[in-house]
Enzyme design. Sequence first.
Site, PDB file in Angstrom:
ATOM      1  N   GLU A 126     102.797  45.549 -14.526  1.00 55.44           N
ATOM      2  CA  GLU A 126     103.983  45.291 -15.332  1.00 55.44           C
ATOM      3  C   GLU A 126     105.038  46.380 -15.165  1.00 55.44           C
ATOM      4  OE1 GLU A 126     101.732  43.222 -19.104  1.00 55.44           O
ATOM      5  OE2 GLU A 126     102.017  45.391 -19.121  1.00 55.44           O
TER       6      GLU A 126
ATOM      7  N   THR B 292      91.078  51.411 -16.360  1.00 53.15           N
ATOM      8  CA  THR B 292      91.596  50.071 -16.671  1.00 53.15           C
ATOM      9  C   THR B 292      93.120  50.075 -16.597  1.00 53.15           C
ATOM     10  OG1 THR B 292      89.732  49.644 -18.148  1.00 53.15           O
ATOM     11  CG2 THR B 292      91.695  48.278 -18.452  1.00 53.15           C
TER      12      THR B 292
ATOM     13  N   ARG C 128     101.304  57.778 -26.720  1.00 54.42           N
ATOM     14  CA  ARG C 128     102.343  56.987 -27.404  1.00 54.42           C
ATOM     15  C   ARG C 128     101.759  55.778 -28.099  1.00 54.42           C
ATOM     16  NH1 ARG C 128     102.116  51.692 -25.823  1.00 54.42           N
ATOM     17  NH2 ARG C 128     103.461  51.063 -24.101  1.00 54.42           N
TER      18      ARG C 128
ATOM     19  N   GLY D 139      94.056  45.654 -28.669  1.00 54.72           N
ATOM     20  CA  GLY D 139      93.477  45.137 -27.431  1.00 54.72           C
ATOM     21  C   GLY D 139      94.022  43.781 -27.003  1.00 54.72           C
TER      22      GLY D 139
ATOM     23  N   ASP E  88      96.684  42.065 -25.779  1.00 59.05           N
ATOM     24  CA  ASP E  88      97.976  42.531 -25.269  1.00 59.05           C
ATOM     25  C   ASP E  88      98.412  41.834 -24.004  1.00 59.05           C
ATOM     26  OD1 ASP E  88      96.192  43.609 -23.532  1.00 59.05           O
ATOM     27  OD2 ASP E  88      96.914  45.662 -23.716  1.00 59.05           O
TER      28      ASP E  88
END
Lengths: 347, 347
Positions: A64, A92, A120, A233, A235
């Site tokens: 992404e 991951t 963050r 999680g 997401d």
Amino acid sequence: MTTPSAKALVPFVSVDQMMQLIHHIGLAPMMQGICDRIEADFRRWPLFDKTPRLASHSDVGVIELMPTSDGEVYGFKYVNGHPGNTRDGLQTVTAFGLLSDVANGYPVLFSEMTILTALRTAATSALAARVLAPKGSTVMAMIGNGAQSEFQSIAMQAIVGITEVRLYDVDPAATAKCAQNLQNSGLKVVSCKTAEEAILGAQIITTCTADKQYATILTDNMVGAGVHLNAIGGDCPGKTELAPAILHRADIFVEYPEQTRVEGEIQQLDADHPVTEFWEVLSGTAQGRTDAKQITLFDSVGFAIEDFSALCYVRDAIKGTEFFTPLDMLADPDDPRDLFGMVNRAQ
Amino acid sequence: MTTPSAKALVPFVSVDQMMQLIHHIGLAPMMQGICDRIEADFRRWPLFDKTPRLASHSDVGVIELMPTSDGEVYGFKYVNGHPGNTRDGLQTVTAFGLLSDVANGYPVLFSEMTILTALRTAATSALAARVLAPKGSTVMAMIGNGAQSEFQSIAMQAIVGITEVRLYDVDPAATAKCAQNLQNSGLKVVSCKTAEEAILGAQIITTCTADKQYATILTDNMVGAGVHLNAIGGDCPGKTELAPAILHRADIFVEYPEQTRVEGEIQQLDADHPVTEFWEVLSGTAQGRTDAKQITLFDSVGFAIEDFSALCYVRDAIKGTEFFTPLDMLADPDDPRDLFGMVNRAQ
């Protein structure tokens, strides 16, 4: 070798330098600082260019790009999510990011963000919990004891004031790793054998697991009144953690609805199911928790502004330190129209 | 200092290393190699993930992310375009790019692309001209003598076989710079005082100017039958170079219509004006030039696959050379779930 001018050099924060920066500042103060920066940026949310992240999906994961801009500074993050990576000894999630000057397009910071994303994400979770969790929350259940779990625990301790964390993972080795890492944190750490045991007495329940599937980490009967759910999680499309019935009992807070409806827990709900944008709670235009018995859910998928805030924090924090390296990233001919001449003269 | 493992290290090609690589291979052979790679990738066009670039516009310029993937390798480029930058001694366009492995999301190459973009843009132009320009074209008019002009000239010489380039720029200093840079190229170089003079006898007319406005570099009466137009400078909304009447007389070839209709010369035409996708000409499913009298127009805005091809070329070209530096970009804990422990142990 041609010596590049200062304009061509972009400060680069490597993984090692990010770790040294964390130890220089301290993990908890650094997450507090990032949290403050995220809060300030969320309060000026309408100013930002916002777009759902640009995702490239494959059978095994996703890559992404997450850009945003406040009109003066532009930032983006590259991040992948590959749940099968751990089988091969890989992370991951890995990430890096960049800030640049909107006025001329020149990058001003290039940084590792695998570690920074962990900070963050935990800082954002803690900010939401500080605002939405029941007053005086002291116990967090941490379900999923992977790479994010210790950062969540320390951020909740520093920013919300929790004193106890209750750990559960389908893999006991992950729980043991998390418990050991937190042993000198000042938190009471309780390792649990079931998710039900982990949520006993918890006012905050954080779920952070990595399987790319419609999973049910929490079932409806496990979640009582007066808790704050911090769901991290779920997401990406096809990846959720909570039973839909829980969502129907909760008041749902999200970062950016356009993105969360595709990627978050609420992908299981109708597209018009009411949600509150968390920035509006911070800026006072929407209500947060209104009742001690309420179930609040922060359906967090991670948004570009949080990365922007974290990168701005790092940009400021490295000034005057040794925790970066100037990187020869930008061609800088003496005459900007003479790129060819610069290449020629390098011979 | 912690020593990162090989998994954490991404080969980085700096500006200086890119220049050394060009001299190692030779500019013309390197553009030929990139051209071959672009042609091969255009022939398998349907395989690629394609999306219009993600642009962040401001009053003074644009910052763009251009991703694509062939299912095995993912690539993206960051590029800005700020026409006012040259006033401040900065480049109009700077860029960098990255390739990563779709299977695990890990980057495999990080590279400067300010110089590499100049090479791939010229290689793409020359590929289109080789296919679309009149057979036996020997003369190119080069209108706009900025940073891209010499690369265009050398690529057209190496790939199309032109022997003469006729230069024109509103700024005579730019023309003088371009002429000087090309003096040992083997090309006959003619510096012209007007655009009309530059196009005399040219079978190929390349326009590459940088003003962000609806400009008219070429008017209708300047363009006769049997030429190939290579329009590069019209590459974002509100920025064009050709009079609309020329477009109506030309057969128009584009990279990716969804992007070109917004950014290219054809933003001046109706949204359904017929255009041919250039990759289809290469793969034999559409016709290129069919008549010596025809005006062909390659309305080029630059597409992500060209950057992908150029990055793949560089990835292969640096193997076994010294023209890269391993960069500590990726956190790589021994146990992938133990990011926190890695940070802790770095103290």
